[in-house]
Motif scaffolding. Structure first.
Motif, PDB file in Angstrom:
ATOM      1  N   UNK A  97       0.849  -1.193   0.000  1.00 44.10           N
ATOM      2  CA  UNK A  97       0.000   0.000   0.000  1.00 44.10           C
ATOM      3  C   UNK A  97       0.887   1.246   0.000  1.00 44.10           C
ATOM      4  N   UNK A  98       0.541   2.182  -0.866  1.00 46.58           N
ATOM      5  CA  UNK A  98       1.224   3.480  -0.875  1.00 46.58           C
ATOM      6  C   UNK A  98       0.157   4.570  -0.815  1.00 46.58           C
ATOM      7  N   UNK A  99       0.353   5.524   0.068  1.00 48.74           N
ATOM      8  CA  UNK A  99      -0.639   6.592   0.254  1.00 48.74           C
ATOM      9  C   UNK A  99       0.037   7.948   0.030  1.00 48.74           C
ATOM     10  N   UNK A 100      -0.470   8.726  -0.943  1.00 45.65           N
ATOM     11  CA  UNK A 100       0.153  10.035  -1.196  1.00 45.65           C
ATOM     12  C   UNK A 100      -0.294  11.081  -0.174  1.00 45.65           C
ATOM     13  N   UNK A 101       0.630  11.954   0.182  1.00 47.95           N
ATOM     14  CA  UNK A 101       0.339  13.017   1.162  1.00 47.95           C
ATOM     15  C   UNK A 101       0.862  14.348   0.622  1.00 47.95           C
ATOM     16  N   UNK A 102       0.033  15.369   0.701  1.00 49.58           N
ATOM     17  CA  UNK A 102       0.478  16.729   0.392  1.00 49.58           C
ATOM     18  C   UNK A 102       0.200  17.619   1.585  1.00 49.58           C
ATOM     19  N   UNK A 103       1.235  18.213   2.141  1.00 50.77           N
ATOM     20  CA  UNK A 103       1.038  19.094   3.298  1.00 50.77           C
ATOM     21  C   UNK A 103       0.935  20.539   2.777  1.00 50.77           C
ATOM     22  N   UNK A 104      -0.145  21.207   3.125  1.00 55.50           N
ATOM     23  CA  UNK A 104      -0.346  22.568   2.640  1.00 55.50           C
ATOM     24  C   UNK A 104      -0.235  23.594   3.741  1.00 55.50           C
ATOM     25  N   UNK A 105      -0.922  24.713   3.553  1.00 55.62           N
ATOM     26  CA  UNK A 105      -0.924  25.764   4.566  1.00 55.62           C
ATOM     27  C   UNK A 105      -1.830  25.344   5.723  1.00 55.62           C
ATOM     28  N   UNK A 106      -2.459  26.319   6.341  1.00 55.24           N
ATOM     29  CA  UNK A 106      -3.297  25.996   7.489  1.00 55.24           C
ATOM     30  C   UNK A 106      -4.471  26.958   7.569  1.00 55.24           C
ATOM     31  N   UNK A 107      -5.496  26.531   8.265  1.00 57.86           N
ATOM     32  CA  UNK A 107      -6.623  27.411   8.559  1.00 57.86           C
ATOM     33  C   UNK A 107      -6.690  27.547  10.078  1.00 57.86           C
ATOM     34  N   UNK A 108      -6.462  28.742  10.569  1.00 61.55           N
ATOM     35  CA  UNK A 108      -6.399  29.030  12.019  1.00 61.55           C
ATOM     36  C   UNK A 108      -5.451  28.064  12.734  1.00 61.55           C
ATOM     37  N   UNK A 175      -9.227  32.999  -1.539  1.00 61.55           N
ATOM     38  CA  UNK A 175     -10.639  33.389  -1.609  1.00 61.55           C
ATOM     39  C   UNK A 175     -11.337  32.792  -2.828  1.00 61.55           C
ATOM     40  N   UNK A 176     -10.572  32.567  -3.861  1.00 66.49           N
ATOM     41  CA  UNK A 176     -11.158  32.001  -5.088  1.00 66.49           C
ATOM     42  C   UNK A 176     -11.473  30.509  -4.947  1.00 66.49           C
ATOM     43  N   UNK A 177     -10.800  29.869  -3.966  1.00 68.21           N
ATOM     44  CA  UNK A 177     -10.959  28.421  -3.823  1.00 68.21           C
ATOM     45  C   UNK A 177     -11.374  28.066  -2.395  1.00 68.21           C
ATOM     46  N   UNK A 178     -12.531  28.505  -1.967  1.00 69.03           N
ATOM     47  CA  UNK A 178     -12.937  28.168  -0.598  1.00 69.03           C
ATOM     48  C   UNK A 178     -13.248  26.670  -0.490  1.00 69.03           C
ATOM     49  N   UNK A 179     -12.941  26.112   0.698  1.00 71.37           N
ATOM     50  CA  UNK A 179     -13.235  24.702   0.950  1.00 71.37           C
ATOM     51  C   UNK A 179     -14.621  24.586   1.576  1.00 71.37           C
ATOM     52  N   UNK A 205      -5.335  22.174  -7.346  1.00 74.83           N
ATOM     53  CA  UNK A 205      -6.179  23.204  -7.956  1.00 74.83           C
ATOM     54  C   UNK A 205      -6.051  24.548  -7.267  1.00 74.83           C
ATOM     55  N   UNK A 206      -5.769  24.545  -5.961  1.00 65.03           N
ATOM     56  CA  UNK A 206      -5.687  25.790  -5.189  1.00 65.03           C
ATOM     57  C   UNK A 206      -4.446  26.613  -5.534  1.00 65.03           C
ATOM     58  N   UNK A 207      -3.414  25.907  -6.012  1.00 66.43           N
ATOM     59  CA  UNK A 207      -2.118  26.563  -6.183  1.00 66.43           C
ATOM     60  C   UNK A 207      -1.811  26.790  -7.662  1.00 66.43           C
ATOM     61  N   UNK A 208      -1.482  28.017  -7.961  1.00 64.93           N
ATOM     62  CA  UNK A 208      -1.252  28.406  -9.354  1.00 64.93           C
ATOM     63  C   UNK A 208      -0.083  27.638  -9.974  1.00 64.93           C
ATOM     64  N   UNK A 215       4.026  17.317 -13.957  1.00 64.20           N
ATOM     65  CA  UNK A 215       4.097  16.286 -12.911  1.00 64.20           C
ATOM     66  C   UNK A 215       3.714  16.960 -11.602  1.00 64.20           C
ATOM     67  N   UNK A 216       2.598  16.561 -11.072  1.00 56.74           N
ATOM     68  CA  UNK A 216       2.055  17.232  -9.882  1.00 56.74           C
ATOM     69  C   UNK A 216       2.922  16.960  -8.643  1.00 56.74           C
ATOM     70  N   UNK A 217       2.957  17.914  -7.712  1.00 59.22           N
ATOM     71  CA  UNK A 217       3.816  17.740  -6.524  1.00 59.22           C
ATOM     72  C   UNK A 217       3.115  17.007  -5.372  1.00 59.22           C
ATOM     73  N   UNK A 218       3.941  16.379  -4.560  1.00 57.62           N
ATOM     74  CA  UNK A 218       3.494  15.734  -3.312  1.00 57.62           C
ATOM     75  C   UNK A 218       4.510  16.059  -2.229  1.00 57.62           C
ATOM     76  N   UNK A 219       4.122  15.939  -0.973  1.00 61.91           N
ATOM     77  CA  UNK A 219       5.102  16.116   0.107  1.00 61.91           C
ATOM     78  C   UNK A 219       5.737  14.774   0.463  1.00 61.91           C
ATOM     79  N   UNK A 220       4.900  13.737   0.526  1.00 64.56           N
ATOM     80  CA  UNK A 220       5.421  12.437   0.958  1.00 64.56           C
ATOM     81  C   UNK A 220       4.513  11.307   0.493  1.00 64.56           C
ATOM     82  N   UNK A 221       5.033  10.093   0.630  1.00 60.83           N
ATOM     83  CA  UNK A 221       4.231   8.894   0.376  1.00 60.83           C
ATOM     84  C   UNK A 221       4.430   7.959   1.572  1.00 60.83           C
TER      85      UNK A 221
END
Lengths: 395, 171
Positions: A97-108, A175-179, A205-208, A215-221
């Motif tokens: 099993x391999x699981x992709x992880x992308x770590x982004x910014x934060x909300x509060x 603001x253009x990509x609210x969750x 999609x959130x990041x220009x 080739x899309x980015x990931x932080x870890x697998x």
């Protein structure tokens, strides 16, 4: 009048001094108890929050940073790796099993974690299970059509007050990509409680910059091998590669535990010094009380009190002070550990503040014994008080 | 009176001499009986069909000692880990990674209190199991040691396959 009632009467007679002595014992004991509870709580928090996956694959750099950011969300994310690394691992015959992880910014302060449904899957070898408290899991959407659906960890939902259907973003550029909140997880007692999950498509999609990347980015697998014996070879293959590093998360945690052990050793020395200071304080307190009461003791002796009775009274006073201080210290230690655990919780580390150490009754017994021993010399002085000498007129 | 109660000097010397002679034998009697298995022996014991030889099977259910590098493949409390002939962190060395034949699956019952070092050799002592078995949590394994104790093996050598000329220890 029993020895105990006389001793308690004496303690009440010098209430301020007795209270200060008991408080000083309580402070010393609470320092010891809180330190032990916190050290153990931090270690157990790391163990409980560890991932079920055996290998974390990320960009070259610090293994500790990779594990702390991906598993515990306690550090900045490491640089990106390509999505192809995840694809290659999926096709590797050694990988179950391999699981992709992308770590982004934060909300509060609650980190964005992009992944797919595999992250939440219940598997026979997984200790951790994810269950919904409300709503549903986010959709595994295609990169061409991100849904921007968010799944909140229990603590993230509680602290932010977000409900199902709420839309949110942080920062002008988002603001253009609210969750949109589509689900809330039950508590897992791990860093996942403080995460905001969404799909990789939404993450890209959130990041220009990510939108434009071929080739899309990931932080870890996160990787689970089919056979554990394949782990060393997988580890080696990914580490000798130019772009990736593979880390055994337990290895990183054990290295952190080694560093904590050194700090614990230093702390033990400090705690022993604190213990000695507290015992000296009890000794000085009881000694001065005995010296002040020489005439009273001589009177008691003149009225027929035996030497052993006088010895017992002073020792009972010491034991009573130590017991009060010991009990207060254990309660206070738990309170301090609880407060410190709450503060650590906000940094991502979950500790168990209600942990009760089986050694605590032994700690209390030791405090009472040592406190009583600290009163031994004053008690012997009281025992040896000469009636004629101390009943002589003062003038 | 005191003179009467005390042992004569000769007797005291005799008792002291006996203690010095016998004590080490008594103290280390238990450890001497635990056979030390090597990775070379484990590799040699595997046949083409992944069956293990009768000789290595004879150790099953018995306490053995094995020395190797700890690969923390399980939880960080080391209730489960791999013992390997090669260090997990020797990324740039010439040694090829090992496989199932040179990996022992180790489980512990009591807490392991060691200073973990991926480049240090540890000795584990526990109940040996040989033969293919699949576990729900840790998958298939060939060699296992359960109820293991872990200790540092100072000055230990890890023999490569074929380097170890001595015959296997008696079961």
């Amino acid at each position: 009048m029993t020895i105990l009632t006389v001793a308690l009467k004496y303690l009440r007679g010098r209430l301020v001094a007795s209270t200060l002595t008991a408080v000083s014992i309580a402070l010393g004991v609470s320092l010891v108890v809180a330190s032990v509870l916190l050290a153990r709580g931090i270690k157990e928090g790391f163990i409980a929050g560890a991932t079920d996956y055996n290998l974390v694959v990320g960009a070259k750099g610090s293994p500790t940073q990779l594990v702390l950011s991906v598993v515990f969300r306690m550090d900045l994310a490491t640089p990106n790796i390509g999505y192809t690394t995840y694809r290659d691992l999926q096709e590797d015959p050694r990988v179950e099993k391999a699981v992709p992880i992308g770590i982004g910014d934060a909300y509060r302060g609650f980190r964005y974690v992009a992944t797919d449904s595999a992250y939440f899957a219940s598997l026979p070898w997984r200790r951790k299970t994810f269950a919904l408290a409300a709503g549903r899991f986010f959709a595994d959407d295609p990169p061409s059509d991100p849904t921007y659906e968010a799944l909140l960890g229990a603590e993230a939902a509680r602290s932010t007050g977000l409900q199902i259907g709420d839309r949110f973003y942080e920062g002008e550029e988002m603001a253009e990509y609210p969750l949109t909140v589509v689900g809330i997880l039950r508590p897992t007692q791990s860093a996942d409680d403080r995460a905001i999950f969404f799909s990789l498509s939404s993450y890209w999609g959130m990041n220009e910059v990510a939108r434009a990347m071929a080739v899309k980015p990931l932080t870890a697998v996160l990787v689970r091998p089919k056979r554990m014996s394949d782990l060393p070879s997988l580890h080696r293959t990914l580490n000798v590669a130019a772009e990736t590093q593979a880390v055994l998360p337990s290895g990183v945690l054990l290295t952190i535990f080694n560093m904590l052990a050194v700090a614990e050793d230093v702390l033990k020395v400090i705690l022993v010094i604190v213990g000695v200071i507290v015992l000296l304080y009890v000794f000085v307190s009881m000694y001065s009380a005995t010296m002040e009461r020489r005439r009273e003791i001589a009177t008691m002796r003149a009225l027929g009190a035996r030497r052993a009775t006088v010895l017992g009274i002073v020792l009972t006073e010491s034991a009573a002070l130590a017991t009060m201080g010991g009990v207060g210290g254990i309660v206070g230690g738990h309170a301090v550990a609880y407060l410190a655990g709450s503060l650590l919780g906000s940094s991502g580390l979950v500790t168990n503040p209600f942990f009760f150490d089986v050694a605590e009754p032994a700690v209390l017994a030791s405090v009472v014994l040592l406190g009583t021993l600290a009163g031994l010399l004053p008690a012997v002085l009281a025992y040896r008080t000469e009636v004629a000498e101390n009943l002589a007129p003062l003038s | 009176m005191r003179r009467c109660l005390s042992l004569p000097r000769v007797t005291r010397r005799l008792v002291a001499g006996l203690l010095i002679t016998v004590a080490p034998t008594v103290l280390f009697a238990g450890t001497e009986e635990i056979p030390l298995l090597t990775f070379a022996q484990l590799v040699d014991s595997i046949r083409a069909d992944l069956e293990v030889t009768e000789k290595i099977k004879s150790y099953r259910g018995k306490e053995v000692a094995i020395q190797g590098f700890i690969v923390p493949a399980g939880p960080p409390d080391l209730s489960f880990f791999l013992l390997s002939r090669v260090s997990a962190l020797g990324n740039y060395c010439c040694e090829a990674p090992v496989g199932q034949d040179e990996t022992v699956y180790v489980s512990t019952e009591k807490p392991v209190n060691i200073t973990y070092d991926p480049l240090r050799i540890f000795k584990i002592v526990g109940v040996f199991e040989a033969g293919m078995r699949a576990d729900a949590t840790y998958g298939p394994s060939l060699f296992r040691v359960r109820n293991a104790r872990v200790e540092e093996a100072l000055g230990a050598k890890i023999f490569r396959t074929g380097d170890f000329p001595a015959p296997a220890s008696k079961p």
